[in-house]
Design an enzyme around this catalytic site. Sequence first.
Site, PDB file in Angstrom:
ATOM      1  N   GLY A 216     112.989  67.850  96.365  1.00 50.07           N
ATOM      2  CA  GLY A 216     113.066  67.101  95.114  1.00 50.07           C
ATOM      3  C   GLY A 216     111.687  66.895  94.512  1.00 50.07           C
ATOM      4  O   GLY A 216     110.814  67.760  94.609  1.00 50.07           O
ATOM      5  N   SER A 217     111.480  65.727  93.921  1.00 53.92           N
ATOM      6  CA  SER A 217     110.252  65.485  93.154  1.00 53.92           C
ATOM      7  C   SER A 217     108.989  65.534  93.991  1.00 53.92           C
ATOM      8  O   SER A 217     107.899  65.698  93.435  1.00 53.92           O
ATOM      9  CB  SER A 217     110.348  64.133  92.463  1.00 53.92           C
ATOM     10  OG  SER A 217     111.520  64.084  91.684  1.00 53.92           O
ATOM     11  N   THR A 218     109.111  65.364  95.305  1.00 52.49           N
ATOM     12  CA  THR A 218     107.874  65.415  96.105  1.00 52.49           C
ATOM     13  C   THR A 218     107.225  66.791  95.995  1.00 52.49           C
ATOM     14  O   THR A 218     106.030  66.937  96.179  1.00 52.49           O
ATOM     15  CB  THR A 218     108.142  65.112  97.596  1.00 52.49           C
ATOM     16  OG1 THR A 218     109.120  66.026  98.087  1.00 52.49           O
ATOM     17  CG2 THR A 218     108.651  63.699  97.783  1.00 52.49           C
TER      18      THR A 218
END
Lengths: 484, 466
Positions: A216-218
């Site tokens: 995801g956003s990481t």
Amino acid sequence: MNKPLRRVAIFCGLLIFSLLIRDNWLQFVDGDSLKNDPHNRRVLINEYAKPRGDIIVGGKAVTGHKTTGDSDFQYERTYTDGAEWAPVTGFASQVYGTTLLEGVEDKILTGDDDRLFFNRTIDMLTGKQQQGGDVVTTLNSKAQDAAFKGLGDKKGAVAAINPQTGAILALASTPSYDPSTIADGSAKDSKAWSALQADKNQPMLNRALRQTYPPGSTFKIVTAAAALDNGLYSSIDEPTDSPLPYTLPGTTTTLNNEGPLPCHNATLKVALEVSCNTVFGHMGAQLGQAKMLAQADKFGFNKSLDIPVRTVASNFSNGMNSSQVALSSIGQFNTAATPLQMAMVAGAVANNGKLMTPYMVDQLRAPNLNVVQENSPKELDQAMTPQTAQKIQGMMEAVVSGGTGTMAQIPGVTVGGKTGTAQHGENNSGLPYAWFISYAKTAQGSPVAVAVVVEDGNANREEISGGGLAAPIAKSVMEAVLNK
Amino acid sequence: MSSASNTTTISPVGAPNRRNTELALLLFAVAIPLLAYANVGLAKHGSVPAGMLGYGLGMGGFALVAHLVVRKFAPYADPLMLPIATLLNGLGLVLIYRLDQEPSVTTPALGGPRAPGQLLWSGLAVLLFIAVIVFLKDHRILNRYTYISGAAALLLLIAPMFFPAVNGSRLWIVIPGVGSIQPGEFAKIVLAVFFSGYLMVKRDALALASRRFMGMYLPRGRDLGPILVIWAVSMGILIVETDLGSTLLYFGLFVVMLYVATERTSWIVFGLLLAGGGATVVGMTSSHVKVRINEWLDPMQGVAQGLASEAAQVRWSFGSGGVLGTGLGQGYSRLIGGIGVKSDYILATVGEELGLAGVMAVLLLYGLLVERGMRTALAARDPFGKLLAVGLSSAMAIQVFVVAGGVTGLIPLTGMTMPFLAQGGSSVVANWALVAILLRISDTARRPAPAPAPSPDSEPTQVVRL
């Protein structure tokens, strides 16, 4: 009658001679392979005829042994806080074999390693029982406690490393299991084994090393590093060229942000702080497949490591079209990473771009405490230029000081982090994965980088976000390492 | 005309009778098992076994009495056979005692400790040995009982058919409450006596009255009869008693003796054809034999599923012993399990604990024993003695080959016992009797020719002028 008699005598001699040949074949030529055949029970009997060496964390053994009344196996493995340390130690069972450190360092622990030949010979000559060596790990028991307690009864994993050396400080995975419950062949233990095998929560899966999740956003950290290193942008405060709404190239699908965020032509810093999907998706598509893949590979994707336990390779795909590259750049589509991989990403940023090879065994020790092997830090790759790393540190620190990661703030310590909430399942029907990756920095550099993933949490769907569920765990692990 | 050779000017100096050699060898044959016995005790319990003294005195006593009897009643007998038999028997006792120390193969269901019983049987066997030496003054007496022996052998072979099968083979006569005996062990001796007597009479007819066909001598139809009977009986045993090993033994014995008696190679070809044909048919039809053959071809089948066969366990046992072995009392041949570990599979314990070196030594002991028997046959002066000696020796050789070959996987496994070494009362008694008969033949064979009576012919030659 003597002529046939002599022939019969020779024939009988040949019968005995053929037996001699056959026995030489059996015991000399085939001897070793029969002796070491894993199905040959003697292999196990020998292994448990003497106490195994220990796996040591912070000067204290997390493993032990007890004597049994069993006729075959004299000693049995025991574990202190077995469930907490299971993702590190693995198990050593008289029936089910060995895994993880117990498996990889089996020869040292049993004392059968070639490097312990001298010790064995001395033991044999002095009539002492053969002893096993010890495995001294790099783990930090306080950090491990914090990680295991932080995960609690949630399903997830934590990996923490020292960014400057690559030494692994914590490896937690929940739900876990106690390896002492499957150490022998009793009815109780075989029941426990089948229950563990049948459990759909897979308690024996090492989620920190061997399960990949969409990051995801990481993953936007990786995309940002690619953008800065490839000169797409030179400053984190420079407005990006980011349309809103953003339609994925070659499709009519629009990529959404989590709510009405200020993402139109946002600066890199703001885009990371509020986690703009549109900005990083567009950026990934602009950079293209080759540059994104090269950057991911530099962080260690697409490669399994032996630390010395073998990890599963994290994935960033090749041969994708533009829209798929855009999705992959925000940690969706086929992108998948182990918690250890994401800790390496955070670690590389914290260590000014230099990615250290993660390792969990500090020393192998002979029974007389002589060091047989000492592992020293090794560089795996320069993941990005130091300048880029420092820029990303600025962005990640902004995330914690004023963005989605405020829950990870530690008073008096500079903390950088990134949240992530990854979709998964058919039409994103599964509960999202909550991610948080972070590092803490002191005057002497960064002593810890952490990645936390919580699979579906005991919270309802809206509440799940990396910042809410995963960041507090990361914070407590960092505090444990910092001795706060 | 041959007066020069029939001279008394050279008086026969008594050939060395080698009894002192035998005594010296016996000393080793008693000492080696005794040390092995102490070794087992030290390895298993850390102390010399309590029964050490009694055991040593008992074994030494038996060996001494046997030696003295041989010295008195068969002074020219072969000096090697008695020590070899003593050594093998002693080692067998130690191995059984050693396996008795493993609770998993000494359960009441498996008959409990076997060494005391085996010791008793060994004692009886030595008594029988002494009786044979004392009372059988000349082996040619046995020639009188040729046809009685034939009938007795047939009876011994057929008897087990009427008793229940044990472990899939009908080899035993079971007398409830008393025990069981394995008549096949005695049958091999009685059969050898019968064959010797029969062939001694018929050998000329069998050898000469034959037609030449394609370079081979084919026997006449009526001479073929007895051979076909033996073949049929062997195959009958194989089918009804499902005992491949005994079939090989009896038939092999017969072919060997026939060959020696007639000096015709054609009998071997003929015998092999009959045996091969019969074995193939039985191998294809009998399920018991089929299982054995499959285990032989792939001993490790089922291992991956955790179902290791005894054949696989035996292989691991041998392999784990390596060249020098683990040392007595320190192996894990008990993993073979079951009742066979002390009888049929005893060689596996030798292999694991004494290693390749130990197995080779044991096999060479058997080889030596067999070849001393062959030497006796060569030296024997009468055809009956020659045939009997070669028959008994080759029976021993074939039995060792069938058992050791089966256990090591050279040939399919069959249920027979290692002579002297394996647990089994009938076996040890029968084999001591066998050695006693061989000793008796060798005594007769090696005895110096009686001094010729002084005859007037051998007076200093005179030239008579006519």
